[in-house]
Design a protein around this motif. Structure first.
Motif, PDB file in Angstrom:
ATOM      1  N   VAL A 118      -1.423  11.097  -5.442  1.00  0.00           N
ATOM      2  CA  VAL A 118      -2.217  10.434  -6.486  1.00  0.00           C
ATOM      3  C   VAL A 118      -3.002   9.316  -5.805  1.00  0.00           C
ATOM      4  N   ILE A 119      -4.319   9.335  -6.001  1.00  0.00           N
ATOM      5  CA  ILE A 119      -5.175   8.308  -5.390  1.00  0.00           C
ATOM      6  C   ILE A 119      -5.780   7.483  -6.512  1.00  0.00           C
ATOM      7  N   THR A 120      -5.568   6.180  -6.495  1.00  0.00           N
ATOM      8  CA  THR A 120      -6.229   5.347  -7.509  1.00  0.00           C
ATOM      9  C   THR A 120      -7.596   4.959  -6.926  1.00  0.00           C
ATOM     10  N   SER A 161      -4.165   4.210  -2.604  1.00  0.00           N
ATOM     11  CA  SER A 161      -5.328   3.681  -3.311  1.00  0.00           C
ATOM     12  C   SER A 161      -6.573   3.704  -2.435  1.00  0.00           C
ATOM     13  N   GLN A 162      -7.718   3.805  -3.074  1.00  0.00           N
ATOM     14  CA  GLN A 162      -8.995   3.557  -2.388  1.00  0.00           C
ATOM     15  C   GLN A 162      -8.900   2.124  -1.843  1.00  0.00           C
ATOM     16  N   THR A 163      -9.419   1.871  -0.657  1.00  0.00           N
ATOM     17  CA  THR A 163      -9.207   0.548  -0.035  1.00  0.00           C
ATOM     18  C   THR A 163      -9.814  -0.592  -0.846  1.00  0.00           C
ATOM     19  N   THR A 164     -10.860  -0.298  -1.632  1.00  0.00           N
ATOM     20  CA  THR A 164     -11.532  -1.370  -2.373  1.00  0.00           C
ATOM     21  C   THR A 164     -11.087  -1.453  -3.839  1.00  0.00           C
ATOM     22  N   HIS A 185       6.632   7.732  -4.206  1.00  0.00           N
ATOM     23  CA  HIS A 185       6.501   6.905  -3.001  1.00  0.00           C
ATOM     24  C   HIS A 185       5.150   6.211  -3.123  1.00  0.00           C
ATOM     25  N   VAL A 186       5.178   4.887  -3.218  1.00  0.00           N
ATOM     26  CA  VAL A 186       3.930   4.141  -3.434  1.00  0.00           C
ATOM     27  C   VAL A 186       3.576   3.364  -2.175  1.00  0.00           C
ATOM     28  N   VAL A 187       2.346   3.552  -1.695  1.00  0.00           N
ATOM     29  CA  VAL A 187       1.889   2.773  -0.541  1.00  0.00           C
ATOM     30  C   VAL A 187       0.630   2.015  -0.961  1.00  0.00           C
ATOM     31  N   ASN A 188       0.723   0.706  -0.915  1.00  0.00           N
ATOM     32  CA  ASN A 188      -0.455  -0.105  -1.266  1.00  0.00           C
ATOM     33  C   ASN A 188      -1.424  -0.070  -0.083  1.00  0.00           C
TER      34      ASN A 188
END
Ligand code: SF4
Length: 280
Positions: A118-120, A161-164, A185-188
């Motif tokens: 999942v990509i925010t 997540s998208q970096t911005t 598994h969440v990676v900020n």
């Protein structure tokens, strides 16, 4: 008149690395050097690169070209597109920002382990398209809560997540995802460079009478900076080059703030700074 120049104005680490290494690549290469799309959204930088023999081309234009070096910009591209370039005989110089490259690695490993990624972020942004292209399996891009139902219930998910992307929004979405999936598994992967630039710009705009935001018209991070500054300082101007200052009048003001997008070169920022100081 006080002139406040933002410390975070201008190239971020990833853009600085890409622009300087691209120039170095042109110096040591005899054949043609192309960038896969514009290296940054700034016409001055593109012109400067062209003067060094580096031409921005589209994927379609590359189809008709016969060899040479292709530079991949800081946003990165999908894996399949990169492999296609190698198959066509191009030498590929990958200048994807290391922070974005890290996301490629995370999603690739997660996909190989059978996890849904999942990509925010914004699905139309080139960086996000690139990340999706490194997911071998299922990838879902969500920009807000409306995308949550797309995430399969109780499936193992890896969230990046998208970096911005906005950190507050990222945290809210992760909470919502937690209600659907216990195996997550969440990676900020948000890059602080954007956040720091926006926070500093907003703080300067709060105390300045006039605010100047420098950057290319097509640069989305500069547009965002402009919006943040304008909401704190109604006299905010969006300029591209020092020439645009000619039409502006600052008097009578006691302070002018200056910031710039991530693709604005330092020489332009310094010229604007000197010019504004000279107006006192
Ligand atoms: S904003 Fe951050 S992730 Fe994006 S290119 Fe710059 S340093 Fe890299």
């Amino acid at each position: 008149m006080e002139v406040i120049l933002a410390k975070t104005a201008g190239f971020c680490f990833g853009v600085d690395r890409a622009v300087s290494r691209a120039a170095g690549e042109a110096e040591k290469t005899d054949g043609p050097v192309y960038t896969y799309g514009p290296l940054v959204h700034n016409e001055e930088v593109i012109r400067d690169l062209e003067s060094k023999g580096i031409r921005a081309v589209t994927a379609e234009e590359l189809e008709g070209l016969d060899g040479g070096t292709v530079i991949i910009r800081a946003h990165g591209i999908p894996k399949a597109e990169q492999e296609k370039l190698v198959l066509h005989g191009f030498k590929v110089v990958d200048l994807t920002c290391p922070f974005v490259k890290r996301i490629h690695r995370i999603v690739q490993e997660a996909s190989e382990a059978g996890r849904t990624v999942v990509i925010t972020g914004n699905k139309d942004h080139p960086e996000v398209k690139g990340i999706v292209g490194w997911c071998g399996g299922k990838a879902i891009v969500i920009a807000d809560e409306s995308g949550i139902p797309e995430i399969p219930q109780d499936a193992p998910v890896t969230v990046v997540s998208q970096t911005t992307f906005n950190y507050k929004k990222f945290k809210e979405l992760v909470e919502k995802i937690s209600e659907r999936s216990y195996n997550k598994h969440v990676v900020n992967t948000i890059c602080n460079a954007t956040q720091e630039r926006q926070t500093e710009a907003g703080a300067i705009a709060e105390r300045a009478d006039v605010m100047i935001v420098i950057g290319g018209r097509e640069s989305s991070n500069t547009q965002k900076l402009f919006e943040i500054c304008r909401s704190a300082c109604p006299r905010t101007y969006y300029i591209q080059t020092p020439d645009d200052l000619k039409t502006l009048s600052f008097a009578p003001v006691s302070s002018v703030g200056i910031t710039a997008g991530a693709s604005t070169p330092n020489n332009i920022i310094q010229e604007v700074y000197s010019h504004v100081r000279g107006k006192q």
